[in-house]
Design an enzyme around this catalytic site. Structure first.
Site, PDB file in Angstrom:
ATOM      1  N   HIS A 124       6.847   4.417   7.617  1.00 19.03           N
ATOM      2  CA  HIS A 124       5.594   4.642   6.908  1.00 19.03           C
ATOM      3  C   HIS A 124       4.431   4.737   7.883  1.00 19.03           C
ATOM      4  O   HIS A 124       4.430   4.084   8.937  1.00 19.03           O
ATOM      5  CB  HIS A 124       5.270   3.464   5.975  1.00 19.03           C
ATOM      6  N   TYR A 182       8.152  -5.442 -10.525  1.00 17.13           N
ATOM      7  CA  TYR A 182       8.084  -4.321  -9.587  1.00 17.13           C
ATOM      8  C   TYR A 182       6.628  -3.945  -9.308  1.00 17.13           C
ATOM      9  O   TYR A 182       5.831  -3.768 -10.224  1.00 17.13           O
ATOM     10  CB  TYR A 182       8.827  -3.106 -10.149  1.00 17.13           C
ATOM     11  N   ARG A 230      11.351  -2.485  -2.698  1.00 20.87           N
ATOM     12  CA  ARG A 230      12.642  -2.595  -2.013  1.00 20.87           C
ATOM     13  C   ARG A 230      13.370  -3.858  -2.459  1.00 20.87           C
ATOM     14  O   ARG A 230      13.775  -4.691  -1.652  1.00 20.87           O
ATOM     15  CB  ARG A 230      12.489  -2.630  -0.482  1.00 20.87           C
ATOM     16  N   THR A 234      -1.283   1.190  -2.742  1.00 24.39           N
ATOM     17  CA  THR A 234      -0.092   1.980  -2.412  1.00 24.39           C
ATOM     18  C   THR A 234       0.981   1.900  -3.491  1.00 24.39           C
ATOM     19  O   THR A 234       2.012   2.567  -3.381  1.00 24.39           O
ATOM     20  CB  THR A 234       0.494   1.505  -1.076  1.00 24.39           C
ATOM     21  N   GLY A 250       4.217   8.241  -3.968  1.00 25.07           N
ATOM     22  CA  GLY A 250       2.810   8.548  -4.155  1.00 25.07           C
ATOM     23  C   GLY A 250       2.607  10.033  -4.404  1.00 25.07           C
ATOM     24  O   GLY A 250       2.984  10.870  -3.583  1.00 25.07           O
TER      25      GLY A 250
END
Length: 414
Positions: A300, A350, A370, A327, A386
């Site tokens: 990332h 989540y 994750r 994000t 995104g």
């Protein structure tokens, strides 16, 4: 940590933070918060209606505990965002159920640099557990197909791209779930998965009947006892772990791709704006702009945004300012949350947080991504991507597959 998690504590949280591992087991006190009440279950119990700031309600509940030097560990659901001033959606009912659950443990074990510290009860039992040799066969994960529901996800991404190009918002994160067709041994999954990941934080927990194990790529916010605040938005993704040449090529593409750079830059700008609400404005700064962090099966773009709390502000104010993580939600947040409410299923844990907080004013909150989740006989994975104006449905679906591959290869059947 795995041995302690198997030792029979009803509720527990394992939290890894920068080389320090903590096991918090058993409940000396539990603090929960829903849309209307904050509840304390301890030697002294209370059920208090709250209004205004949910973070302030949590801080007051924790400070009321008859536990000197308390430390608390627990979870914050994504739905917490609906309680925050300015983010609640018109016409959308307040999220149901507990949105925050914090555990002040009876037994706390910290391992750092080979040194073991045990606080609270059952210290002899803990020492016996830690002395036991590690034996038995290595856990065997079972493969999971992460490429299901491709058509449905691409349709939602296409709709989001259309709305972005119409000017409704700049960015939104849409996610998809992958149902696991068997019950998982989350402790074994955590053991195997941690060896295969390079997380910013990791966690394993069982709280109120819900279980999760995860390898968080990103810190939502950290606050030190002296009021130093940091958040590290990760936005912009490419696959990692496919060989030196492919990884290098992917990194070069990541660092030069206009869509990924735009997605990252607007996220960093939003993080700065959020910290200025609770920090001394002149103290807010960006460090290591657009570095690259390798997180399991993906890499990332990452930047560090820092500041110093303003007079009268607390760690809970900082959490409210940056929650939900930009994000994992979008820009602007309110409009992206509306899109998520329309196009994503309920997220629950989540893209929420697992956190550790202390009486000294410090707080450390990891973004829940994750991860593998298990509750009420259902086990699942979840990942998102995104979406911006230059996105394509195919690429965003592929990004979710890359992220799911940080966890999917490590799920061990019960």
């Amino acid at each position: 940590m795995a041995a302690l998690a198997r030792a029979g504590f009803d509720d527990y949280v394992v939290y890894e933070n920068d080389g320090t591992w903590t096991f918090a087991g058993g409940s000396l006190a539990t603090v929960t918060l829903d849309a209307t009440h904050v509840r304390v279950r301890s030697v002294v119990e209370s059920d208090t209606e709250w209004s205004g700031s949910p973070g302030a309600a949590l801080r007051a509940a924790l400070d009321s505990l008859p536990v000197p030097g308390w430390r608390a560990y627990g979870s914050v659901h994504f739905g917490f965002s609906g309680l925050l001033p300015g983010l609640g959606l018109r016409g959308v009912a307040a999220p149901a159920g507990d949105l925050v659950r914090l555990l002040v443990p009876r037994t706390e074990v910290t391992i750092a640099g080979g040194e073991v510290t045990i606080r609270g009860e059952e210290q002899d039992r803990v020492r016996e557990i830690l002395r036991e040799p590690m034996t038995g066969a290595a856990p065997r994960p079972r493969p999971i197909d992460v490429r299901v529901d491709g058509a449905g996800y691409r349709e939602r991404v296409a709709q989001a791209i259309k709305e972005i190009r119409q000017g409704q918002y700049q960015k939104v994160i849409l996610s998809r779930s992958v149902r696991i067709p068997f019950a998982a041994d989350l402790v074994a999954t955590y053991e195997v998965g941690r060896r295969g990941n390079t997380p910013a934080r990791s966690f394993l927990m069982r709280l109120g009947g819900a279980e999760a194990a995860g390898f968080s790529p990103e810190v939502i916010v950290t606050v030190s006892p002296d009021g130093a605040v940091a958040t590290q938005p990760l936005a912009g993704t490419r696959a990692f772990g496919r060989g030196a040449d492919e990884d290098a090529a992917a990194r070069t593409d990541l660092e030069s791709n206009p869509k990924e750079i735009f997605e990252h830059a607007v996220s960093v700008r939003t993080a700065q704006e959020e910290l200025r609400r609770v920090c001394r404005p002149e103290s807010v700064r960006v460090g290591d702009f657009m570095g690259v962090k390798e997180r399991g099966s993906v890499q990332h773009l990452a930047s560090l945004v820092c500041g110093d709390l303003a007079e009268g502000r607390t760690a809970w104010d900082a959490l409210e300012a940056v929650f939900p993580a930009v994000t994992a939600s979008g820009i602007p947040k309110r409009e992206s949350l509306d899109a998520i409410a329309r196009m994503d299923e309920a997220r629950r844990l989540y893209s929420g947080a697992v956190l550790a907080a202390s009486h000294d004013g410090s707080l450390d909150a990891a973004l829940v991504l994750r991860a593998v989740y298990q509750e009420a006989g259902v086990t699942w994975l979840r990942a998102g991507a995104g979406i911006v104006a230059d996105s394509t449905p195919e690429r965003e679906f592929e990004e979710t597959c890359e992220k799911l591959s940080s966890v999917a290869p490590f799920v061990v059947p019960a």
